[in-house]
Design a protein around this motif. Structure first.
Motif, PDB file in Angstrom:
ATOM      1  N   MET A  77      40.968  42.592  45.103  1.00  0.00           N
ATOM      2  CA  MET A  77      41.889  43.056  44.715  1.00  0.00           C
ATOM      3  C   MET A  77      41.140  43.589  43.162  1.00  0.00           C
ATOM      4  O   MET A  77      39.771  43.662  42.550  1.00  0.00           O
ATOM      5  CB  MET A  77      41.971  41.403  43.495  1.00  0.00           C
ATOM      6  CG  MET A  77      43.421  41.603  42.381  1.00  0.00           C
ATOM      7  SD  MET A  77      44.227  39.519  42.360  1.00  0.00           S
ATOM      8  CE  MET A  77      45.447  40.525  42.171  1.00  0.00           C
ATOM      9  N   ALA A  78      41.397  44.569  42.311  1.00  0.00           N
ATOM     10  CA  ALA A  78      41.950  45.739  41.503  1.00  0.00           C
ATOM     11  C   ALA A  78      41.188  44.765  40.038  1.00  0.00           C
ATOM     12  O   ALA A  78      41.787  43.778  39.612  1.00  0.00           O
ATOM     13  CB  ALA A  78      43.170  46.451  41.700  1.00  0.00           C
ATOM     14  N   GLY A  79      40.341  45.728  39.404  1.00  0.00           N
ATOM     15  CA  GLY A  79      39.675  45.271  38.493  1.00  0.00           C
ATOM     16  C   GLY A  79      38.806  44.624  37.917  1.00  0.00           C
ATOM     17  O   GLY A  79      39.301  43.856  36.938  1.00  0.00           O
ATOM     18  N   ARG A  80      38.606  44.516  38.733  1.00  0.00           N
ATOM     19  CA  ARG A  80      37.355  42.593  38.967  1.00  0.00           C
ATOM     20  C   ARG A  80      36.075  42.753  37.405  1.00  0.00           C
ATOM     21  O   ARG A  80      37.042  42.227  36.903  1.00  0.00           O
ATOM     22  CB  ARG A  80      36.678  42.218  39.896  1.00  0.00           C
ATOM     23  CG  ARG A  80      37.296  42.203  41.484  1.00  0.00           C
ATOM     24  CD  ARG A  80      36.577  40.959  42.094  1.00  0.00           C
ATOM     25  NE  ARG A  80      37.730  41.235  43.500  1.00  0.00           N
ATOM     26  CZ  ARG A  80      37.966  39.796  43.568  1.00  0.00           C
ATOM     27  NH1 ARG A  80      38.322  39.001  42.349  1.00  0.00           N
ATOM     28  NH2 ARG A  80      38.422  39.581  44.995  1.00  0.00           N
ATOM     29  N   ALA A  81      36.360  44.220  37.838  1.00  0.00           N
ATOM     30  CA  ALA A  81      34.895  44.867  36.726  1.00  0.00           C
ATOM     31  C   ALA A  81      36.021  44.977  35.188  1.00  0.00           C
ATOM     32  O   ALA A  81      35.820  44.056  34.248  1.00  0.00           O
ATOM     33  CB  ALA A  81      34.231  45.898  36.352  1.00  0.00           C
ATOM     34  N   THR A  82      36.920  44.622  35.430  1.00  0.00           N
ATOM     35  CA  THR A  82      38.489  44.995  33.994  1.00  0.00           C
ATOM     36  C   THR A  82      38.803  43.748  34.101  1.00  0.00           C
ATOM     37  O   THR A  82      38.185  43.164  31.949  1.00  0.00           O
ATOM     38  CB  THR A  82      39.261  46.439  34.171  1.00  0.00           C
ATOM     39  OG1 THR A  82      38.791  47.255  34.736  1.00  0.00           O
ATOM     40  CG2 THR A  82      40.102  46.567  32.997  1.00  0.00           C
ATOM     41  N   SER A  83      38.518  43.092  34.522  1.00  0.00           N
ATOM     42  CA  SER A  83      38.767  41.775  34.185  1.00  0.00           C
ATOM     43  C   SER A  83      37.505  40.514  33.644  1.00  0.00           C
ATOM     44  O   SER A  83      38.294  40.114  32.762  1.00  0.00           O
ATOM     45  CB  SER A  83      39.973  40.683  34.930  1.00  0.00           C
ATOM     46  OG  SER A  83      38.462  39.737  36.005  1.00  0.00           O
ATOM     47  N   LYS A  84      36.086  41.307  33.929  1.00  0.00           N
ATOM     48  CA  LYS A  84      35.057  40.290  33.340  1.00  0.00           C
ATOM     49  C   LYS A  84      35.227  41.013  31.454  1.00  0.00           C
ATOM     50  O   LYS A  84      35.162  40.138  30.524  1.00  0.00           O
ATOM     51  CB  LYS A  84      34.113  40.420  33.990  1.00  0.00           C
ATOM     52  CG  LYS A  84      33.995  39.894  34.891  1.00  0.00           C
ATOM     53  CD  LYS A  84      32.956  40.383  35.840  1.00  0.00           C
ATOM     54  CE  LYS A  84      32.272  39.663  37.039  1.00  0.00           C
ATOM     55  NZ  LYS A  84      31.152  40.164  38.147  1.00  0.00           N
ATOM     56  N   GLN A  85      35.840  42.628  31.598  1.00  0.00           N
ATOM     57  CA  GLN A  85      36.107  43.253  29.545  1.00  0.00           C
ATOM     58  C   GLN A  85      37.260  42.544  29.003  1.00  0.00           C
ATOM     59  O   GLN A  85      36.942  41.718  28.134  1.00  0.00           O
ATOM     60  CB  GLN A  85      35.923  44.580  30.377  1.00  0.00           C
ATOM     61  CG  GLN A  85      34.785  44.880  30.560  1.00  0.00           C
ATOM     62  CD  GLN A  85      35.305  46.779  31.395  1.00  0.00           C
ATOM     63  OE1 GLN A  85      36.768  47.077  31.171  1.00  0.00           O
ATOM     64  NE2 GLN A  85      34.248  47.811  30.953  1.00  0.00           N
ATOM     65  N   VAL A  86      38.075  42.447  29.998  1.00  0.00           N
ATOM     66  CA  VAL A  86      38.914  41.362  29.315  1.00  0.00           C
ATOM     67  C   VAL A  86      38.559  39.802  29.060  1.00  0.00           C
ATOM     68  O   VAL A  86      38.552  39.364  27.747  1.00  0.00           O
ATOM     69  CB  VAL A  86      40.622  40.843  30.254  1.00  0.00           C
ATOM     70  CG1 VAL A  86      41.387  40.588  28.939  1.00  0.00           C
ATOM     71  CG2 VAL A  86      40.698  42.522  29.986  1.00  0.00           C
TER      72      VAL A  86
END
Length: 80
Positions: free
Chosen positions: A1-10
């Motif tokens: 799924m897209a954005g795993r690292a980004t979801s961690k940033q959120v």
């Protein structure tokens, strides 16, 4: 799924906001949260497009037309 690292940033930014001890720290965390959420949104749009999703589908999510979705996201997506 897209954005795993980004979801961690959120999640990290949200934790920083929730633990902020003064308004300046809260504001800084809120800015980080907004930027991370926007990056997550863009990653999700890019992944949907990569998987064959249409601009009409994206527009429907945002209550806009195909053209509105393209105007909002196309320039920010990685080019093929």
């Amino acid at each position: 799924m897209a954005g795993r690292a980004t979801s961690k940033q959120v999640r990290h930014a949200l934790e920083a906001y929730e633990s902020a001890h003064d308004p300046m720290d809260a504001l800084s965390a809120a800015r980080q949260l907004k930027e991370a959420a926007e990056a997550l949104e863009l990653a999700a749009v890019a992944e949907l497009r990569h998987q064959g999703g249409t601009w009409v589908q994206i527009g429907t999510v945002y209550g806009t037309t195909k053209q509105g979705a393209q105007q909002r996201f196309r320039a920010s997506l990685p080019h093929k």
